[in-house]
Motif scaffolding. Structure first.
Motif, mmCIF file in Angstrom:
data_model
loop_
_atom_site.group_PDB
_atom_site.id
_atom_site.type_symbol
_atom_site.label_atom_id
_atom_site.label_comp_id
_atom_site.label_asym_id
_atom_site.label_seq_id
_atom_site.Cartn_x
_atom_site.Cartn_y
_atom_site.Cartn_z
ATOM 1 N N GLU A 127 -2.098 9.659 -2.460
ATOM 2 C CA GLU A 127 -2.590 8.655 -3.446
ATOM 3 C C GLU A 127 -1.890 8.708 -4.630
ATOM 4 O O GLU A 127 -1.362 9.912 -5.063
ATOM 5 C CB GLU A 127 -4.308 8.846 -3.637
ATOM 6 C CG GLU A 127 -5.036 8.784 -2.563
ATOM 7 C CD GLU A 127 -6.697 8.721 -2.804
ATOM 8 O OE1 GLU A 127 -6.692 8.696 -4.210
ATOM 9 O OE2 GLU A 127 -7.424 9.001 -2.030
ATOM 10 N N ALA A 167 0.834 -1.215 -0.169
ATOM 11 C CA ALA A 167 -0.100 -0.040 0.254
ATOM 12 C C ALA A 167 0.670 1.224 -0.020
ATOM 13 O O ALA A 167 0.172 2.274 -0.412
ATOM 14 C CB ALA A 167 -0.875 -0.048 1.297
ATOM 15 N N ASP A 224 -2.501 7.531 -8.887
ATOM 16 C CA ASP A 224 -3.362 6.841 -9.819
ATOM 17 C C ASP A 224 -4.522 6.602 -9.146
ATOM 18 O O ASP A 224 -5.287 5.358 -9.275
ATOM 19 C CB ASP A 224 -2.824 5.990 -10.467
ATOM 20 C CG ASP A 224 -1.516 6.455 -11.417
ATOM 21 O OD1 ASP A 224 -1.734 7.423 -12.021
ATOM 22 O OD2 ASP A 224 -0.424 5.613 -11.749
ATOM 23 N N ARG A 234 -4.999 5.203 -6.034
ATOM 24 C CA ARG A 234 -4.805 4.239 -5.182
ATOM 25 C C ARG A 234 -4.200 5.034 -3.868
ATOM 26 O O ARG A 234 -3.230 5.565 -3.873
ATOM 27 C CB ARG A 234 -3.956 3.037 -5.584
ATOM 28 C CG ARG A 234 -4.294 2.452 -6.808
ATOM 29 C CD ARG A 234 -3.524 1.140 -7.057
ATOM 30 N NE ARG A 234 -2.180 1.657 -7.474
ATOM 31 C CZ ARG A 234 -1.929 1.802 -8.649
ATOM 32 N NH1 ARG A 234 -2.801 1.983 -9.584
ATOM 33 N NH2 ARG A 234 -0.624 2.294 -9.045
#
Length: 579
Positions: free
Chosen positions: A410, A49, A412, A414
Motif C-alpha cells: 500500500e 492499482a 498512502d 491505497r
C-alpha cells in the motif's frame, strides 16, 4: 535442496508498460542470462492499482535425484556452520522489516531500504559450488540467505533440526568493515549460502569454495541447546530459543470484515466487431509478449521444447522423453471483485495452461500479494482468496508444495488489487507429442461450457469504464474435468490454447497468429460470446477423423482451419495489432 535450477518464470505487474517495467525486464534478462538459467514463461499485467506498488514475482524450477535431496536443517552437535558465497554488506538491510510489515507514503522515503545488489556471475559460481558440495556428500544441510539474512536462516535451520546454533559474527566476511553486529545479522546481501558441515569435511568444503573463487568461513557451531546465540569479539550480543522465531513465534488472528460484493451486471446486448478484436489485441494486457521474452535466453541448457508465447513452456527431462510443463498465472482484477473466485481462477488457469501443453498437473506454488492485513477488509480478501485456492486444489487433487506472501503493498492508504500468483508444474509423458499449431483442414472445437460474462473482463476494462460487477463463480468439478481432458487428449490434438483475457475471440486470434493460418469460425453474435470471461474453456483442433475420439467434456464445433482471415479480419491486420 541440492537441485539444479533449470527454468525461471516471472510475473510482472506495473501501472503501465513504461520505464520501470522495461528496467525490471532488463534486470531479469541480465541476471537469468548471465547465470545460465532459461526464463521460459510468465506474465505481464498493467493496471493503475500497481502504479505505486509494482509486483515482481519469480518462480524457479529445479531437478534432482530424490536420493540426493538435502534438507535445510541444523543437526549434529559439534558440526560447523559455514557461510560461503559473496561478502556481507549493508545492502538490503531493513528489507524484511520495512517492506513486509509497513505501508509506505511519500513522507517515508527514509524507511525505504537499500536494494540488494545482485551479482549473477557470483550467483552462477554459487550454484555450481553448492551442487558440487551436495553431489560429493560434503554437507549435512544447506540453507540460502534471504529475508532477514542470517537471523532468519540460522533460526530456521536450528528449529527444523531441533538444535541450537552459536554464531560468531566477527567471523563473517564483510565488504564494509564498520558493520555493527545487528547489521551483520540481518543483512540481505545476495548470493550467500549457509551449510552445516562435519569437522572432518571442512577442508574439502573450503577447497571446493576456493576452486569456485567464493568466500568461505566457519562462522559458528551446531549445539544441543535449542538456542540461537550470537557473539561478536567474544561478547554475547544476543540469544533466543530458535523455536520462538519459527514454530512458536507469537501468533494472533487478525480481524476480518467482509465487504459486500457487487451484483452481477446485466449488460445490454452488444454486437461484437472485428474492430473491437483488433483494439483488444493491441491493448497492453493482451498484445504480444515477444518484445519481453526475446530479451531472455529461453534456450540455455538445451532442455526447452516448447518456447514462451502460448500457454505453458515444456522442458525435457533428459535423457528420457518425459518432460515438465510449467506456467505462472495470477488474477488481480477478478480477485478485486470477488477474492474467492480470483483465488480459484489463479490456480485453475495455471493448471489449464499446463494441460494445454500436454502436462498432467503435479503441484503448485504461490505468492499472495495483498495490502495491509491489519485492515479487516484486506484480511478478509486474503482469507477468501486462500479458500478459493484450496477449493481449486482439492478439485484438481494437487498439493501446494511451497509459496510465500507479499503483504503491506500500500502507498498512502491505497492497496494493490488482491493478487494471488500461482505457478504450476505438470508431467508430460512424451515431449514429442505436445500440441503445437493448428493445420489446414483441422476441425476447430471449443472445450468446456462455463458461465461467461463481461464482469471483470478485459473487454469491460477497455470499453465499459473499468472493472465492475461480479465475475461468474467457477464450478471446480467441471474445471478439473476440463483440465484432465486437455492433458489426456493432447496426443490427439494438433493445438490447444487456453481461453483467458479477451475471451474466445482473442484465443482464436492468438492460435491463428501462432500458426500463420486463419480459420472459418462462427462463435455467436454477442460481445459475451466473443469476449466474455469466467470459467475455463479452451480452443482445440484436431484432424476430422479424430473428433469422435474426444470425449469427457462438452465440445462445440465452431469451424475449420484454413484461409487468411479470422472472424472477418485478415491475418496481417491481426498481426499488426498484436505486435
Amino acid at each position: 535442496m541440492g537441485a539444479r535450477p533449470i527454468a525461471l518464470l516471472d510475473g510482472l505487474r506495473f501501472g503501465s508498460p513504461g520505464w520501470e517495467f522495461g528496467r525490471a525486464v532488463g534486470g531479469i534478462g541480465h541476471y537469468g542470462n548471465c547465470v545460465g538459467v532459461p526464463t521460459v514463461g510468465g506474465e505481464a499485467v498493467f493496471d493503475a492499482a500497481y502504479s505505486a506498488n509494482p509486483l515482481v514475482n519469480a518462480m524457479c524450477v529445479g531437478v534432482l535425484p530424490v536420493e540426493r535431496l538435502t534438507r535445510a536443517r541444523a543437526s549434529g552437535a559439534g558440526n560447523s556452520v559455514v557461510l560461503y558465497g559473496s561478502t556481507t554488506g549493508r545492502d538490503g538491510i531493513g528489507g524484511a522489516s520495512v517492506l513486509a510489515s509497513q505501508e509506505l507514503s511519500d513522507e517515508d522515503e527514509d524507511k525505504r531500504p537499500t536494494v540488494q545488489i545482485g551479482d549473477p556471475f557470483t550467483g552462477k559460481k554459487l550454484i555450481e559450488a553448492s551442487l558440487e558440495l551436495v553431489e560429493s556428500g560434503l554437507v549435512e544441510s544447506l540453507q540460502d540467505l534471504g529475508a532477514a539474512g542470517l537471523a532468519s536462516s540460522l533460526a530456521e535451520m536450528a528449529a527444523r533440526g531441533g538444535a541450537g546454533v552459536d554464531v560468531e559474527l566477527d567471523r563473517v566476511p564483510l565488504r564494509e568493515a564498520d558493520l555493527e553486529p545487528v547489521e551483520i545479522m540481518i543483512s540481505e546481501s545476495q548470493e550467500r549460502m549457509v551449510a552445516v558441515v562435519a569437522p572432518e569435511r571442512l577442508s574439502d568444503v573450503e577447497a571446493v569454495c576456493r576452486r569456485w573463487e567464493l568466500e568461505c568461513a566457519v562462522i559458528g557451531t551446531v549445539t544441543d541447546t535449542g538456542e540461537l546465540r550470537a557473539s561478536f569479539d567474544g561478547e554475547l550480543v544476543g540469544e533466543i530459543p530458535a523455536r520462538l522465531l519459527t514454530d512458536e513465534a507469537p501468533r494472533y488472528r487478525v480481524e476480518t470484515r467482509a465487504r459486500a460484493l457487487e451484483a452481477p451486471i446485466r449488460h445490454r446486448p452488444i454486437e461484437p466487431s472485428g474492430g473491437d478484436l483488433l483494439t483488444l489485441l493491441g491493448s497492453p494486457n493482451i498484445r504480444s509478449r515477444r518484445p519481453v521474452f526475446e530479451r531472455y535466453d529461453f534456450l540455455v541448457g538445451s532442455r526447452t521444447v516448447r518456447r514462451p508465447g502460448l500457454d505453458a513452456a515444456v522442458l525435457r527431462l533428459r535423457p528420457s522423453r518425459r518432460g515438465i510443463a510449467i506456467s505462472l498465472d495470477g488474477s488481480g482484477r477478478v480477485a478485486s471483485l470477488d477474492p474467492r473466485t480470483g483465488g480459484s481462477q489463479a490456480v485453475l488457469e495455471a493448471a489449464r495452461n499446463v494441460a494445454c501443453a500436454g502436462g498432467h498437473p503435479l503441484a503448485i506454488t504461490n505468492c499472495l500479494n495483498f495490502g495491509n492485513p491489519e485492515k479487516p477488509e484486506i484480511a478478509w480478501e486474503l482469507a477468501e482468496t486462500i479458500e478459493g485456492m484450496a477449493e481449486a486444489c482439492e478439485a484438481l487433487g494437487v498439493p501446494v508444495v511451497s509459496g510465500n506472501v507479499s503483504l503491506y503493498n500500500e502507498t498512502d492508504g491505497r492497496a494493490i488489487h488482491p493478487t494471488p500468483v500461482v505457478g504450476c508444474v505438470g508431467i508430460v509423458e512424451d515431449v514429442g507429442r505436445v500440441p503445437g499449431a493448428w493445420q489446414e483442414g483441422d476441425v476447430v472445437l471449443v472445450a468446456g461450457e462455463p458461465e461467461l460474462a463481461l464482469d471483470g473482463s478485459e473487454y469491460q476494462a477497455l470499453f465499459l469504464g473499468g472493472a465492475a460487477g461480479r465475475p461468474p463463480r467457477l464450478v471446480p468439478a467441471a474445471e478439473a474435468a476440463l483440465i484432465r481432458f486437455l492433458a489426456d487428449s493432447s496426443p490427439l490434438l494438433t493445438s490447444a490454447h487456453d481461453t483467458s483475457e479477451g475471451g474466445l475471440a482473442v484465443s482464436l486470434a492468438e492460435s491463428a497468429l501462432f500458426a500463420g493460418l486463419g480459420a472459418a469460425v462462427e462463435i455467436g453474435d454477442d460481445a459475451v460470446d466473443w469476449f466474455g470471461e469466467g470459467g475455463g474453456q479452451a480452443v482445440i483442433t484436431c484432424r476430422a477423423e479424430d473428433v469422435s475420439r474426444l470425449e469427457g467434456v462438452p465440445l462445440r464445433r465452431v469451424g475449420v482451419v484454413g484461409g487468411d482471415r479470422l472472424l472477418g479480419v485478415r491475418l496481417d491486420a491481426l498481426r499488426e495489432a498484436y505486435g
